[in-house]
Motif scaffolding. Structure first.
Motif, mmCIF file in Angstrom:
data_model
loop_
_atom_site.group_PDB
_atom_site.id
_atom_site.type_symbol
_atom_site.label_atom_id
_atom_site.label_comp_id
_atom_site.label_asym_id
_atom_site.label_seq_id
_atom_site.Cartn_x
_atom_site.Cartn_y
_atom_site.Cartn_z
ATOM 1 N N LEU A 28 0.856 -1.136 0.103
ATOM 2 C CA LEU A 28 -0.048 -0.003 0.062
ATOM 3 C C LEU A 28 0.910 1.311 0.049
ATOM 4 C CD1 LEU A 28 -2.889 -0.955 2.569
ATOM 5 C CD2 LEU A 28 -2.966 -0.945 -0.093
ATOM 6 N N SER A 29 1.985 1.290 0.451
ATOM 7 C CA SER A 29 2.867 2.512 0.741
ATOM 8 C C SER A 29 3.491 2.708 -0.517
ATOM 9 C CB SER A 29 3.790 2.539 1.816
ATOM 10 O OG SER A 29 4.764 1.265 1.673
ATOM 11 N N SER A 30 3.853 1.467 -1.287
ATOM 12 C CA SER A 30 4.491 1.923 -2.754
ATOM 13 C C SER A 30 3.559 2.389 -3.624
ATOM 14 C CB SER A 30 5.448 0.453 -3.065
ATOM 15 O OG SER A 30 4.357 -0.587 -3.226
ATOM 16 N N LEU A 31 2.023 1.735 -3.618
ATOM 17 C CA LEU A 31 1.118 2.049 -4.555
ATOM 18 C C LEU A 31 0.781 3.522 -4.289
ATOM 19 C CD1 LEU A 31 -1.189 -0.979 -4.476
ATOM 20 C CD2 LEU A 31 0.252 0.047 -6.310
ATOM 21 N N TYR A 32 0.862 4.220 -2.882
ATOM 22 C CA TYR A 32 0.710 5.478 -2.745
ATOM 23 C C TYR A 32 1.825 6.345 -3.441
ATOM 24 C CZ TYR A 32 0.299 9.880 -0.356
ATOM 25 O OH TYR A 32 0.036 11.141 0.040
ATOM 26 N N TYR A 36 1.240 9.161 -6.102
ATOM 27 C CA TYR A 36 1.536 10.765 -5.942
ATOM 28 C C TYR A 36 2.598 10.884 -6.924
ATOM 29 C CZ TYR A 36 3.349 14.766 -3.667
ATOM 30 O OH TYR A 36 3.612 16.044 -3.466
ATOM 31 N N TYR A 37 3.268 10.037 -7.362
ATOM 32 C CA TYR A 37 4.175 10.417 -8.471
ATOM 33 C C TYR A 37 3.424 10.735 -9.814
ATOM 34 C CZ TYR A 37 7.688 9.719 -12.201
ATOM 35 O OH TYR A 37 8.198 9.787 -13.504
#
Length: 87
Positions: A28-32, A36-37
């Motif tokens: 989830l953090s990498s998808l966020y 954002y990018y």
């Protein structure tokens, strides 16, 4: 032999229930971060390119319209001059 393969397969960390929370948090953090990018950089570049292309299309459309009018006026002028020359 099958029981050894199944035992090894079940002991892989990806299928361990204790590490499932950490894996979901990492996912989830990498998808966020990727989301954002995409929102901050990629989409803004697409918008700029779309504006530039729209501006070029409008300018070229006006140029083609102007050239078409000039060609029609030029054709009329040639015909008019030719008719006056024959008289």
């Amino acid at each position: 032999m099958k029981t050894i393969h199944i035992f090894i397969f079940l002991n892989i960390p990806q299928f361990d229930l204790l590490t499932l929370g950490a894996q979901i948090f990492g996912l989830l953090s990498s998808l966020y971060l990727f989301y954002y990018y995409c929102i901050t950089t990629s989409i803004s570049y697409f918008i700029e390119i779309k504006k530039l292309r729209t501006k070029k299309l409008l300018r070229n459309n006006e140029l083609v319209t102007t050239i078409d009018k000039d060609l029609n006026y030029n054709l009329w002028l040639i015909n008019y001059s030719y008719i006056n020359f024959l008289k």
